[in-house]
Design a protein around this motif. Structure first.
Motif, PDB file in Angstrom:
ATOM      1  N   ILE A 202      -5.995 -12.881  -4.942  1.00 38.00           N
ATOM      2  CA  ILE A 202      -5.133 -12.588  -6.093  1.00 38.00           C
ATOM      3  C   ILE A 202      -4.853 -11.085  -6.152  1.00 38.00           C
ATOM      4  O   ILE A 202      -3.703 -10.653  -6.309  1.00 38.00           O
ATOM      5  N   ALA A 203      -5.914 -10.279  -5.975  1.00 39.06           N
ATOM      6  CA  ALA A 203      -5.738  -8.820  -6.043  1.00 39.06           C
ATOM      7  C   ALA A 203      -4.771  -8.362  -4.965  1.00 39.06           C
ATOM      8  O   ALA A 203      -3.896  -7.530  -5.206  1.00 39.06           O
ATOM      9  N   SER A 204      -4.928  -8.936  -3.769  1.00 39.79           N
ATOM     10  CA  SER A 204      -4.055  -8.561  -2.667  1.00 39.79           C
ATOM     11  C   SER A 204      -2.610  -8.889  -2.980  1.00 39.79           C
ATOM     12  O   SER A 204      -1.706  -8.083  -2.747  1.00 39.79           O
ATOM     13  N   GLY A 205      -2.402 -10.093  -3.525  1.00 37.65           N
ATOM     14  CA  GLY A 205      -1.039 -10.487  -3.880  1.00 37.65           C
ATOM     15  C   GLY A 205      -0.436  -9.536  -4.887  1.00 37.65           C
ATOM     16  O   GLY A 205       0.704  -9.092  -4.752  1.00 37.65           O
ATOM     17  N   ILE A 206      -1.219  -9.176  -5.912  1.00 35.04           N
ATOM     18  CA  ILE A 206      -0.655  -8.333  -6.971  1.00 35.04           C
ATOM     19  C   ILE A 206      -0.455  -6.898  -6.488  1.00 35.04           C
ATOM     20  O   ILE A 206       0.616  -6.318  -6.679  1.00 35.04           O
ATOM     21  N   VAL A 207      -1.471  -6.347  -5.803  1.00 35.17           N
ATOM     22  CA  VAL A 207      -1.331  -4.961  -5.323  1.00 35.17           C
ATOM     23  C   VAL A 207      -0.160  -4.871  -4.336  1.00 35.17           C
ATOM     24  O   VAL A 207       0.669  -3.962  -4.425  1.00 35.17           O
ATOM     25  N   GLY A 208      -0.099  -5.840  -3.407  1.00 40.84           N
ATOM     26  CA  GLY A 208       0.987  -5.811  -2.428  1.00 40.84           C
ATOM     27  C   GLY A 208       2.338  -5.845  -3.096  1.00 40.84           C
ATOM     28  O   GLY A 208       3.222  -5.043  -2.788  1.00 40.84           O
TER      29      GLY A 208
END
Lengths: 134, 271, 538, 119
Positions: C308-314
């Protein structure tokens, strides 16, 4: 009560592990590229020694441990069985041979890259090699 | 704060490793009393005249693992080394090194030069023996090649880079030599398969000696001397490839820094 | 018949040999066209071989194909074990690489030296296919190094750009560290299990059965597996660019040659995801020693959070970017985050039919995302390469020169955001269903939020390249082979959506025969069958 | 759940909705599109809001000006953290975030091992 041999061996193992940890620190947190590369080679060498040591066999009496090379050119079945009893584990040695060459190749490429970076940036401090950000 | 985190990671890394050792993760006994079962198989079948369909025919168990039991790893390990050198060459793309023909005056004193002339031959001989006996004694193609590469390195230091180039060891020649060595390795890997295709018999990539389900194989002996089928050829070609590869690297590193910087500056001005 | 049975094993050595011979050829042949044709032929052969392998796999009812190198039985020698999942992914990766090579034939006009370029790119393909097909954990390490070193070389290919060197160094340096960590992991696995073969490890870690050649256990497998999986996950989340290990992606993308970027996002990162799936579902599944004390569950939970963090940061970072390829790099990170979100639905509390939906969504989205991304990169590459600029402002309106690029970018944006009727919509729909039926509606909300934020980023490319009028007079370059690439990919992403019931049904069969308990059992049984044939025959 | 019950009608329905939204978006863009792209001295004086006046000579908004409100106003804090703390471009800064993830993995492994030793 552990015997002296096991005690000394455990100290060896632990010092390798601590070595791994220290070189990990150098790799991750030292700013100089050259020092980072040196730490990396220490790290991969410690890893290789770990591999070698797990393939080692406990030393019991003189002559009961040998390198994994069959010296007799015309062995009998008993000779081969005997050889398999005294020789150390050859597989980690083969794996380490592969890993050494690979480590050498990667270090070689990194050294060339560092040289080229130094020509363009005039520094090997990673804190100043930061054109790409955001 | 960040320093603390870094320290914590290192400490935890050591702790986890120590825990793994303590709980017997690296073997119930360290070092173990006997070798593992798989290692015993390797030791028994590395050179076993009593089981002709399950042996590498090489008394050196490590070499038999490296080039026969797990030969695929070694082919790709060679590929990694090759690609690293290609990457380095690609970094030096466009850097042209000056060529000089008048090189007698360069280098160290005549004493060192004379000694080097003698030792170069000895180094090559030692390297060849390390590589070509790799299937009998500790050693092998890579080790032999690395030893052989010391000879051009010595010449480069004692006589000069230009002398080495005038001997004919130029970049292109070395690259060709290297490619030939590597292609030799590739062809050896496919040799049993090619024999099998021609004889219409099942065979495998990287096959050395006959197997129960693939009765083709390479001869283990030439005359009376043991060559362990493909192993001798692998070691032989690997030595050439590695020695040539290292020499290319030494030549690249031997280009004077001033020359490179001058060229880079000129390029920058053009753009 | 003899020739046919060796196809699986011949792919990677053949690629290696063809890469070896380029320096020799370069002494005699200087013509760029020759190398274009040569590399393209080799990759076409690899594509044909991997499709043939997959076709044979379907023919045999998805029974895994085991290829013994040198004729040695599995734990003694190295094997390639191709089951439904890595058969499909091998086919997919060689297809992506084929497109990259095809694009390179056009791109080679703009680079000075094609010989080193093609050598490294062939090395990259060898590494990718080797990583996907291999059935041996140490061979995976070697193939990972082949993949990595050619990737470093390609990232630094524009040697006169300081940024390329910088990106390559950052990538290569941490890459060298993580691969060494993976080496330590394999050594730990060997010392406890006494074997390096994946199916054998699976047998010992999950099914508690031993094979004849490697004996039984030689150490405490629980602690060894815990440590090995901790290192392995860190390594392969770096290779697949999951959130805290994602930093190299935008840097490398902003300076590498365009076909290489396509290969990176289409195949290299997917290889990392594949290995994580292989370790978490085949080698150390729900019933393995790793499930002890809820370790596997908590690892999967953390992977979910990082996804989830990766999706949002990306997707947040996409909004900020000025460099077109850097933006696409962050978009890759955001999609990798989505992949990890569905990948990690294998906790013990989640029913197996939900897991099946999730893994189907994973494989479906890998294909959708990869093809969409390659379409996007080749369209943007067509626009940006002739000018040599990568800055979105400087590329302003340039795609008006190339109508096909405009079409390609539009289709790719729709595919990556996930609009009906493109494939991207249906794989996200499957993800959505998996999240909802797993009882975690928050995950579904996160999926929609990530898609929504990232759509802002994609619209930026859309807005910069297609929307504005052409500012300056620019010479138009001939599109050549890019037209068929872009149109074929555009049709492909459309077809992936239009035939989504059939495609998802097919992928579900693949998942069932590889990652679900039935498939894992088949993976082990093929290994045992090879052993039995061997000892019976000899 | 509409989508789960009948995928075909759901697809048609959602397509229609999307078509409608696209049409709406098109109309909005059409209405908002600048009629002409000349700039005058008055407009330059009017525009003293902090941007360099040279952007007025551009016929359209540059992409770097797109999402100005999001980047510099709404998510200002988040972006400051992301850019100035995390994506600084220095390997040393990366290392801290990457090792934090390694730390979690190591910690989990140690805890799992510790529990199994205690039980």
């Amino acid at each position: 009560m552990i015997d002296v041999f096991t005690f000394l061996f455990t100290i060896c193992m632990l010092s390798i592990v601590v070595n791994l940890g220290i070189s990990l620190y150098g790799v991750l947190y030292k700013p100089s590229l050259i020092k980072k590369i040196i730490s990396l080679t220490i790290f991969s060498d410690s890893a290789n020694i770990t591999a070698i040591i797990i393939g080692y066999v406990r030393w019991r009496n003189p002559g009961e441990i040998a390198p994994p090379v069959l010296l007799n050119p015309n062995p009998t079945l008993e000779d081969i069985e005997e050889f398999a009893k005294v020789a150390v584990d050859p597989l980690p040695q083969a794996l380490v041979l592969t890993a050494i060459v690979i480590g050498l190749a990667v270090t070689l490429f990194l050294v060339f890259l560092t040289l080229q970076i130094y020509r363009f940036y005039g520094t090997t401090d990673v804190r100043r090699i930061a054109k790409l950000k955001g | 704060m960040r320093r603390l985190l870094g320290l914590l990671v290192i400490v935890l890394f050591i702790t986890l490793f120590a825990l793994v050792i303590a709980s017997g993760g690296l073997g119930y006994e360290v070092p173990p009393l006997r070798v593992r079962e798989l290692a015993r198989q390797f030791l028994i079948y590395a050179y076993n005249p009593f089981n002709t369909t399950f042996t590498a025919k090489s008394p050196e168990a490590v070499t038999s693992i490296v080039w026969d039991f797990r030969g695929l790893d070694t082919l790709f390990e060679t590929l990694v080394f090759y690609l690293a050198i290609i990457g380095a060459l690609s970094l030096y793309r466009g850097v042209e090194s000056e060529r000089r023909t008048e090189v007698i005056s360069l280098g160290l004193s005549p004493i060192v030069k004379t000694v080097t002339k003698v030792t170069t031959g000895i180094i090559i001989a030692v390297a060849a023996s390390i590589a070509l006996h790799g299937h009998l004694t500790p050693g092998g193609g890579f080790q032999g090649g690395a030893t052989a590469a010391v000879a051009p390195l010595l010449i480069l230091i004692v006589f000069s880079k230009y002398f080495l180039e005038n001997l004919g060891l130029r970049k292109n020649v070395l690259l060709a030599l290297r490619s030939i060595g590597l292609l030799g390795i590739g062809m050896t890997a496919f040799s049993a398969l090619i024999v099998g295709l021609m004889a219409n018999s099942p065979a495998y990539v990287f096959q050395n000696q006959p197997k129960p389900d693939a009765p083709v194989g390479l001869p283990a002996y030439i005359g009376d001397s043991l060559i362990s089928g493909t192993l001798w050829f692998f070691n032989f070609f690997e030595m050439f490839a590695v020695a040539a590869g290292f020499t290319v690297i030494f030549l690249l590193l031997g280009i004077p820094e001033g020359e490179i910087l001058k060229q880079l500056k000129e390029e920058a001005e053009e753009h | 018949m003899n020739f046919a049975s060796n196809v699986v094993g011949a792919i990677t050595p053949l690629l290696a040999i063809s890469s070896f011979s380029i320096p020799l050829l370069s002494l005699f042949i200087k013509n760029k066209k020759f190398y274009n044709a040569y590399a393209l032929t080799i990759s076409a052969i690899a594509l044909a071989m991997s499709s043939w392998t997959f076709a044979r796999l379907i023919e045999g009812g998805y029974k895994p194909i085991v290829y013994k190198f040198g004729g040695w039985p599995p734990p003694v020698g190295i094997v390639y074990e191709v089951d439904a999942l890595n058969g499909l992914l091998g086919l997919y990766a060689s297809l992506v690489m084929f497109i990259a090579f095809l694009f390179s034939t056009w791109y080679s006009k703009f680079i000075d030296d094609v010989t080193w370029y093609y050598t490294l790119l062939l090395g990259l393909e060898t590494g990718i296919i080797g990583c996907i097909y291999t059935g041996d954990v140490f061979n995976l390490f070697v193939m990972l190094e082949v993949l990595s070193i050619s990737a470093y070389g390609l990232a630094a290919f524009f040697t006169r750009r300081p940024t390329a060197l910088e990106a390559a160094f950052k990538y290569a340096f941490i890459g060298a560290l993580v691969t060494t960590l993976y080496f330590i992991a394999t050594v730990i696995l060997y010392s406890a299990y006494g074997t390096l073969n994946m199916a054998d490890l699976l047998g010992k870690s999950t099914l508690a059965s031993s094979s004849g050649f490697s004996g039984w256990l030689f150490g405490d497998v629980t602690s060894a597996s815990l440590a090995a999986i901790a290192f392995t996950l860190w390594v392969f989340t770096f290779k697949s660019a999951l959130f805290p290990n994602h930093f190299w992606v935008p840097d490398v993308y902003s300076a590498a040659p365009v076909p290489v970027i396509a290969a990176f996002s289409g195949a290299v990162e997917i290889t990392g995801v594949y290995v994580v799936v292989r370790f978490m579902y085949t080698l150390f599944g729900a019933e393995s020693v790793l499930a002890l004390n809820g370790y596997r569950d908590s690892i999967l939970l953390i992977l979910l959070i990082l996804g989830i963090a990766s999706g949002i940061v990306g997707s947040l970072m996409m909004i900020l970017q000025k460099n077109a390829y850097r933006l696409l790099g962050y978009s890759t990170i955001s999609h990798i985050g989505l992949l990890y979100m569905v990948l990690s639905l294998g906790m013990s509390s989640i029913p197996s039919d939900v897991l099946k939906t999730a893994l189907t969504a994973l494989v479906y989205h890998i294909v959708n995302f990869g093809l969409g991304k390659v379409l996007m990169i080749s369209s943007v590459g067509l626009v940006s390469t002739p000018t040599g600029e990568r800055d979105l402002d400087k590329l302003s309106g340039l795609s008006r020169l190339y109508p096909i690029a405009s079409i390609g970018i539009t289709m790719a944006v729709f595919q990556l955001i996930g609009l009906i009727p493109f494939g991207g919509f249906y794989s996200k729909l499957l993800m959505y269903q998996a999240f909802i039926s797993s009882g975690q509606p928050m995950l579904a909300v996160a999926l929609i939020a990530i898609s929504a934020i990232s759509s802002l980023g994609y619209l930026k490319i859309f807005y910069a390249l297609i929307f504005p009028p052409l500012l300056r007079s620019s010479v138009k370059e001939r599109e050549g082979v890019v037209i068929p690439i872009v149109s074929a990919l555009a049709v492909a992403v459309l077809l992936l959506g239009l035939f989504s019931p059939a495609v998802s049904k097919f992928i579900e069969t693949v998942v069932e025969n590889s990652l679900m308990p039935k498939g894992v059992k088949m993976y082990y049984e093929s290994f045992i069958e090879v052993l039995r044939n061997y000892t019976g025959g000899g | 759940m509409l989508i789960a019950s009948d995928p075909i009608s759901a697809s048609i329905l959602i397509s229609l909705v999307m078509l409608y939204l696209t049409l709406l978006l098109y109309i909005v863009i059409r209405v908002l599109k600048p009629k002409h792209s000349e700039s005058s001295d008055e407009s330059r004086e009017m525009y003293l809001g902090g941007e360099h006046p040279s952007i007025l000579s551009k016929p359209h908004v540059l992409q770097s000006g797109l999402y100005w409100a999001i980047v510099f106003r709404d998510f200002k804090k988040a972006y400051r953290g992301l850019v100035e703390k995390m994506h600084t471009g220095r390997v040393i800064d990366w290392a801290y975030y990457m090792t934090a993830w390694l730390l979690i993995l190591l910690l989990l492994a140690i805890i799992a091992l510790g529990i199994s030793a205690l039980v």
